[in-house]
Scaffold this motif. Structure first.
Motif, PDB file in Angstrom:
ATOM      1  N   LEU A   7      -6.021  -4.268   0.239  1.00 34.53           N
ATOM      2  CA  LEU A   7      -4.685  -4.844   0.286  1.00 34.53           C
ATOM      3  C   LEU A   7      -3.934  -4.279  -0.908  1.00 34.53           C
ATOM      4  O   LEU A   7      -4.317  -4.511  -2.057  1.00 34.53           O
ATOM      5  CB  LEU A   7      -4.741  -6.383   0.211  1.00 34.53           C
ATOM      6  CG  LEU A   7      -3.384  -7.096   0.165  1.00 34.53           C
ATOM      7  CD1 LEU A   7      -2.570  -6.813   1.421  1.00 34.53           C
ATOM      8  CD2 LEU A   7      -3.553  -8.593  -0.024  1.00 34.53           C
ATOM      9  N   LYS A  14      -1.532 -13.266  -3.088  1.00 34.85           N
ATOM     10  CA  LYS A  14      -1.481 -12.573  -1.800  1.00 34.85           C
ATOM     11  C   LYS A  14      -2.888 -12.270  -1.291  1.00 34.85           C
ATOM     12  O   LYS A  14      -3.175 -12.378  -0.095  1.00 34.85           O
ATOM     13  CB  LYS A  14      -0.675 -11.273  -1.912  1.00 34.85           C
ATOM     14  CG  LYS A  14       0.828 -11.471  -2.016  1.00 34.85           C
ATOM     15  CD  LYS A  14       1.558 -10.136  -1.932  1.00 34.85           C
ATOM     16  CE  LYS A  14       3.064 -10.310  -2.036  1.00 34.85           C
ATOM     17  NZ  LYS A  14       3.790  -9.032  -1.867  1.00 34.85           N
ATOM     18  N   GLU A  17      -4.362 -15.425   0.003  1.00 35.57           N
ATOM     19  CA  GLU A  17      -3.704 -15.782   1.263  1.00 35.57           C
ATOM     20  C   GLU A  17      -4.345 -15.033   2.433  1.00 35.57           C
ATOM     21  O   GLU A  17      -4.677 -15.641   3.470  1.00 35.57           O
ATOM     22  CB  GLU A  17      -2.220 -15.435   1.143  1.00 35.57           C
ATOM     23  CG  GLU A  17      -1.342 -15.919   2.260  1.00 35.57           C
ATOM     24  CD  GLU A  17       0.136 -15.658   1.973  1.00 35.57           C
ATOM     25  OE1 GLU A  17       0.961 -16.422   2.472  1.00 35.57           O
ATOM     26  OE2 GLU A  17       0.463 -14.687   1.250  1.00 35.57           O
ATOM     27  N   LEU A  18      -4.533 -13.725   2.294  1.00 36.67           N
ATOM     28  CA  LEU A  18      -5.136 -12.945   3.364  1.00 36.67           C
ATOM     29  C   LEU A  18      -6.565 -13.408   3.628  1.00 36.67           C
ATOM     30  O   LEU A  18      -6.973 -13.563   4.786  1.00 36.67           O
ATOM     31  CB  LEU A  18      -5.109 -11.456   3.023  1.00 36.67           C
ATOM     32  CG  LEU A  18      -5.807 -10.529   4.033  1.00 36.67           C
ATOM     33  CD1 LEU A  18      -5.251 -10.706   5.438  1.00 36.67           C
ATOM     34  CD2 LEU A  18      -5.682  -9.070   3.590  1.00 36.67           C
ATOM     35  N   ARG A  19      -7.325 -13.653   2.566  1.00 38.32           N
ATOM     36  CA  ARG A  19      -8.713 -14.114   2.758  1.00 38.32           C
ATOM     37  C   ARG A  19      -8.753 -15.449   3.491  1.00 38.32           C
ATOM     38  O   ARG A  19      -9.587 -15.663   4.374  1.00 38.32           O
ATOM     39  CB  ARG A  19      -9.414 -14.209   1.395  1.00 38.32           C
ATOM     40  CG  ARG A  19      -9.665 -12.844   0.755  1.00 38.32           C
ATOM     41  CD  ARG A  19     -10.250 -12.975  -0.643  1.00 38.32           C
ATOM     42  NE  ARG A  19     -10.446 -11.673  -1.276  1.00 38.32           N
ATOM     43  CZ  ARG A  19     -10.057 -11.371  -2.505  1.00 38.32           C
ATOM     44  NH1 ARG A  19      -9.469 -12.287  -3.264  1.00 38.32           N
ATOM     45  NH2 ARG A  19     -10.265 -10.167  -3.000  1.00 38.32           N
ATOM     46  N   ILE A  32     -12.108  -7.874   1.339  1.00 40.08           N
ATOM     47  CA  ILE A  32     -10.734  -7.560   0.956  1.00 40.08           C
ATOM     48  C   ILE A  32     -10.671  -7.234  -0.530  1.00 40.08           C
ATOM     49  O   ILE A  32     -11.009  -8.065  -1.377  1.00 40.08           O
ATOM     50  CB  ILE A  32      -9.781  -8.731   1.275  1.00 40.08           C
ATOM     51  CG1 ILE A  32      -9.892  -9.125   2.756  1.00 40.08           C
ATOM     52  CG2 ILE A  32      -8.352  -8.357   0.920  1.00 40.08           C
ATOM     53  CD1 ILE A  32      -9.531  -8.021   3.724  1.00 40.08           C
ATOM     54  N   ASP A  73       2.144  -5.129   2.268  1.00 37.15           N
ATOM     55  CA  ASP A  73       3.196  -6.052   2.664  1.00 37.15           C
ATOM     56  C   ASP A  73       4.447  -5.738   1.853  1.00 37.15           C
ATOM     57  O   ASP A  73       4.358  -5.427   0.666  1.00 37.15           O
ATOM     58  CB  ASP A  73       2.699  -7.481   2.381  1.00 37.15           C
ATOM     59  CG  ASP A  73       3.816  -8.430   1.957  1.00 37.15           C
ATOM     60  OD1 ASP A  73       4.515  -8.938   2.834  1.00 37.15           O
ATOM     61  OD2 ASP A  73       3.970  -8.667   0.741  1.00 37.15           O
ATOM     62  N   CYS A 127       4.229  -6.315   7.417  1.00 37.40           N
ATOM     63  CA  CYS A 127       2.869  -5.934   7.023  1.00 37.40           C
ATOM     64  C   CYS A 127       2.465  -4.695   7.809  1.00 37.40           C
ATOM     65  O   CYS A 127       2.647  -4.647   9.032  1.00 37.40           O
ATOM     66  CB  CYS A 127       1.875  -7.059   7.294  1.00 37.40           C
ATOM     67  SG  CYS A 127       2.020  -8.456   6.186  1.00 37.40           S
ATOM     68  N   ASP A 181       0.437 -21.114   4.494  1.00 30.83           N
ATOM     69  CA  ASP A 181      -0.163 -20.089   5.353  1.00 30.83           C
ATOM     70  C   ASP A 181       0.249 -20.274   6.808  1.00 30.83           C
ATOM     71  O   ASP A 181       0.497 -19.315   7.531  1.00 30.83           O
ATOM     72  CB  ASP A 181      -1.696 -20.147   5.291  1.00 30.83           C
ATOM     73  CG  ASP A 181      -2.247 -19.731   3.939  1.00 30.83           C
ATOM     74  OD1 ASP A 181      -1.483 -19.199   3.114  1.00 30.83           O
ATOM     75  OD2 ASP A 181      -3.455 -19.949   3.712  1.00 30.83           O
ATOM     76  N   ARG A 186       4.780 -14.373   5.589  1.00 33.25           N
ATOM     77  CA  ARG A 186       3.616 -13.506   5.444  1.00 33.25           C
ATOM     78  C   ARG A 186       2.453 -14.036   6.281  1.00 33.25           C
ATOM     79  O   ARG A 186       1.706 -13.268   6.872  1.00 33.25           O
ATOM     80  CB  ARG A 186       3.211 -13.369   3.974  1.00 33.25           C
ATOM     81  CG  ARG A 186       2.228 -12.240   3.737  1.00 33.25           C
ATOM     82  CD  ARG A 186       2.162 -11.782   2.301  1.00 33.25           C
ATOM     83  NE  ARG A 186       2.496 -12.813   1.344  1.00 33.25           N
ATOM     84  CZ  ARG A 186       3.665 -12.910   0.706  1.00 33.25           C
ATOM     85  NH1 ARG A 186       4.616 -12.017   0.906  1.00 33.25           N
ATOM     86  NH2 ARG A 186       3.901 -13.891  -0.131  1.00 33.25           N
ATOM     87  N   LEU A 190       0.719 -11.680   8.963  1.00 36.84           N
ATOM     88  CA  LEU A 190      -0.717 -11.408   8.893  1.00 36.84           C
ATOM     89  C   LEU A 190      -1.435 -11.905  10.146  1.00 36.84           C
ATOM     90  O   LEU A 190      -2.398 -11.284  10.607  1.00 36.84           O
ATOM     91  CB  LEU A 190      -1.317 -12.048   7.644  1.00 36.84           C
ATOM     92  CG  LEU A 190      -0.913 -11.394   6.312  1.00 36.84           C
ATOM     93  CD1 LEU A 190      -1.392 -12.228   5.124  1.00 36.84           C
ATOM     94  CD2 LEU A 190      -1.472  -9.969   6.211  1.00 36.84           C
TER      95      LEU A 190
END
Length: 202
Positions: A7, A14, A17-19, A32, A73, A127, A181, A186, A190
Motif C-alpha cells: 500500500l 490507512k 483501515e485496509l487490513r 499488507i 489511494d 484507489c 470503514d 476510502r 477499497l
C-alpha cells in the motif's frame, strides 16, 4: 502461503483501515506492507488533474520499483460552495503538504459566511491496484455530507473533524474505526477492490 501487497502510503491509519476491511471481508493470505516496509524509491509528484490519475501514478511507481502488487489511494474533499475545491489539492490546501490543522483552518475561513444549507461537501477516494504484469484496476468511492462550523472529535485525520456525514449527528472524527470503514469514501473504494484483492489472495 501469504502474498505481499504494497500500500503506497506511510499513513499507519490507512494501513490499518485496509487490513480491517480485508479481515471483515474474510480475505486472508495477503501481507499488507507500507512504504516504510520497503526500500525507498523515487515517488512521482501528485500532479494529476483527477484523483484517479494520481492514484494510478502512485500505484504504477510502487509496482515498478518493488515488483509487488501495489495499491495506492488518492483522496480529498470537494466542497460545493468552492466549486469542488480543494479536490486533488486537499492535502496541501494551505500550502504545506499534510498540515491538517492549517488546511482545516483555511477551509473554515473560506466558508465563514456560507450558511448551513450551502455547506454541502463530499469526500472522494480513488484507489488503484497495479500488478507487476501491468494489469490495472481503478475504483472510486464517495461519502456525502456537510462542513461543520468548527472541528469536532479527536479521531481520524485530514478534514474528518469538519465533516458531518449525511444523515448523522457525529463528525467523521467522532466515529469509531468500524463505523468509518463501513461508510467512508476510502472504505467504499477499497470494498470495490475486494474482488481483485481476493484473486491475489488465491
Amino acid at each position: 502461503m501469504t502474498r505481499r501487497v504494497l500500500l503506497a502510503s506511510r499513513n499507519a491509519k490507512k494501513l490499518d483501515e485496509l487490513r480491517r476491511i480485508l479481515d471483515e471481508a474474510g480475505v486472508a493470505g495477503l501481507d499488507i506492507a507500507g512504504l516504510d516496509d520497503v526500500p525507498e524509491y523515487p515517488e512521482a509528484p501528485e500532479i494529476g488533474a483527477t484523483f484517479e490519475e494520481n492514484a494510478l501514478a502512485k500505484a504504477r511507481d510502487g509496482a515498478r520499483a518493488t515488483g509487488l502488487p501495489c495499491i495506492a489511494d488518492d483522496s480529498g474533499i470537494a466542497v460545493d460552495a468552492l466549486n469542488g475545491m480543494p479536490g486533488v489539492l486537499s492535502a496541501r490546501w494551505a500550502g504545506r503538504h499534510g498540515d491538517d490543522a492549517a488546511n482545516n483552518a483555511l477551509l473554515l475561513a473560506q466558508l465563514a459566511d456560507v450558511p448551513g444549507d450551502r455547506r454541502g461537501a463530499y469526500f472522494v477516494s480513488a484507489c488503484a491496484l497495479v500488478l507487476p504484469d501491468g494489469a490495472e484496476t481503478v475504483v472510486r468511492g464517495e461519502w456525502p455530507g456537510t462542513i461543520a462550523y468548527a472541528p469536532q472529535g479527536e479521531g481520524g485525520f485530514g478534514y474528518d473533524p469538519l465533516f458531518h456525514p449525511e444523515g448523522g449527528e457525529l463528525s467523521a472524527a467522532q466515529l469509531t474505526p468500524a463505523q468509518k470503514d463501513a461508510a467512508s469514501h476510502r472504505g467504499r473504494a477499497l470494498t470495490e477492490l475486494l474482488p481483485a484483492l481476493a484473486r491475489l489472495a488465491d
